[in-house]
Design a protein around this motif. Sequence first.
Motif, short mmCIF file in Angstrom:
data_model
loop_
_atom_site.label_atom_id
_atom_site.label_comp_id
_atom_site.label_asym_id
_atom_site.label_seq_id
_atom_site.Cartn_x
_atom_site.Cartn_y
_atom_site.Cartn_z
N ALA A 59 1.95 -20.77 -2.74
CA ALA A 59 3.36 -20.74 -2.35
C ALA A 59 4.22 -20.17 -3.48
N GLN A 60 3.82 -20.36 -4.72
CA GLN A 60 4.54 -19.77 -5.84
C GLN A 60 4.57 -18.25 -5.71
N ARG A 61 3.45 -17.67 -5.36
CA ARG A 61 3.38 -16.22 -5.23
C ARG A 61 4.31 -15.72 -4.13
N LEU A 62 4.38 -16.46 -3.01
CA LEU A 62 5.27 -16.06 -1.93
C LEU A 62 6.74 -16.16 -2.36
N LEU A 63 7.11 -17.27 -2.99
CA LEU A 63 8.49 -17.44 -3.42
C LEU A 63 8.87 -16.39 -4.46
N ALA A 64 7.95 -16.10 -5.38
CA ALA A 64 8.23 -15.09 -6.40
C ALA A 64 8.42 -13.72 -5.77
N TYR A 65 7.58 -13.38 -4.80
CA TYR A 65 7.70 -12.08 -4.14
C TYR A 65 9.05 -11.95 -3.43
N LEU A 66 9.42 -12.97 -2.69
CA LEU A 66 10.69 -12.93 -1.97
C LEU A 66 11.87 -12.97 -2.94
N GLY A 67 11.70 -13.68 -4.06
CA GLY A 67 12.76 -13.72 -5.05
C GLY A 67 13.02 -12.35 -5.67
N GLU A 118 -5.51 -9.58 9.72
CA GLU A 118 -5.44 -10.84 10.48
C GLU A 118 -5.65 -12.03 9.56
N HIS A 119 -6.61 -11.89 8.64
CA HIS A 119 -6.87 -12.96 7.68
C HIS A 119 -5.68 -13.16 6.75
N ALA A 120 -5.10 -12.07 6.29
CA ALA A 120 -3.94 -12.16 5.39
C ALA A 120 -2.76 -12.83 6.08
N LEU A 121 -2.51 -12.49 7.35
CA LEU A 121 -1.42 -13.12 8.09
C LEU A 121 -1.70 -14.60 8.31
N GLY A 122 -2.97 -14.95 8.51
CA GLY A 122 -3.33 -16.36 8.63
C GLY A 122 -3.06 -17.12 7.34
N SER A 123 -3.39 -16.51 6.20
CA SER A 123 -3.11 -17.15 4.91
C SER A 123 -1.61 -17.32 4.71
N LEU A 124 -0.83 -16.33 5.15
CA LEU A 124 0.62 -16.43 5.04
C LEU A 124 1.14 -17.58 5.89
N ARG A 125 0.63 -17.72 7.10
CA ARG A 125 1.08 -18.83 7.96
C ARG A 125 0.76 -20.17 7.32
N THR A 126 -0.39 -20.27 6.66
CA THR A 126 -0.76 -21.51 5.99
C THR A 126 0.21 -21.84 4.87
N VAL A 127 0.57 -20.83 4.09
CA VAL A 127 1.52 -21.06 3.00
C VAL A 127 2.88 -21.48 3.55
N LEU A 128 3.32 -20.82 4.61
CA LEU A 128 4.61 -21.19 5.20
C LEU A 128 4.58 -22.62 5.73
N TRP A 129 3.48 -23.02 6.29
CA TRP A 129 3.34 -24.40 6.77
C TRP A 129 3.45 -25.38 5.60
N ARG A 130 2.82 -25.06 4.48
CA ARG A 130 2.91 -25.93 3.31
C ARG A 130 4.33 -26.00 2.77
N LEU A 131 5.03 -24.88 2.78
CA LEU A 131 6.41 -24.87 2.30
C LEU A 131 7.32 -25.70 3.20
N ARG A 132 7.07 -25.67 4.51
CA ARG A 132 7.90 -26.46 5.42
C ARG A 132 7.71 -27.95 5.19
N ARG A 133 6.57 -28.35 4.66
CA ARG A 133 6.30 -29.76 4.40
C ARG A 133 6.92 -30.24 3.09
#
Length: 277
Positions: free
Chosen positions: A66-74, A95-110
């Motif tokens: 999730a750090q990598r996602l937040l840093a990229y968007l930042g 497809e695998h990459a999009l699945g990993s992204l969905r997992t990270v987004l789910w963790r961030l929502r929690r």
Amino acid sequence: MAHGTGRPGGGRDTGERRLVMISDELTAEPRRDRTAARTREPAALRLFDAFRLEGPDGPVAVPASAQRLLAYLGLHGHAPRSVVAGTLWPDVAEEHALGSLRTVLWRLRRMRQPAVRGDGDSLCLTDGVSVDVDDFTRAALRLTGSSRACADAPAPLVLLESGELLPGWDEEWIRPERERLRQLRLHALESLSVRLTVRGCYALALEAALRCVAIEPLRESAHCAVLAVHLAEHNVVEAIRHYEAFRRLLREELGIEPSARLAGMVPCPVGGGVRRG
């Protein structure tokens, strides 16, 4: 398997748009809703020196993915999900990459601190998350501007205090942003030194110039800024000493002499140096 929609080059494009957006804000009229939002900011994303997400109650623990996602968007602002997924997971199928992204987004929502929102097919940080890179960029662009308002603005000490972008992170998408911010910092520190010298704030002007030299020891314009401060204080010996040290460094590292412009700043002959007319 890498996928075309998520190449790091797409991230650079969004990074350039983010820089343009910030530049546009410098000349735009202030908006009440933006001011009001800042008074109730729930979080601050810090990318200089180390990754940190700070909420109203202190630091927020963020998983590494999730750090990598937040840093990229930042760094890039809005970005399509396919580009984000392809950039953060470049070595797997889309497809695998999009699945990993969905997992990270789910963790961030929690998490107790909301940080990412979807905007159609794009992702971005929530409106309440400030980013230190944006603050730095605004300060640096104001400082390197030529308007009177820029000249009269307080010296942005953030230019002296913030460090490297995400040190230790070696992802390909970070490297161009790291170099962009390094160059922006160098130009801003030189401008800061010039402005402070004009105001007679010599100690801080010298600090800014020397910080620039420390970042890039072979940058001649940074050494020009150092000499300008010494000469403004009538410290001719200090100016000559600094010139000679830089001249030796150039000879040892590159086998060249300082430019006539730099040599022309020294008010007396220096052995073997360029003599001014």
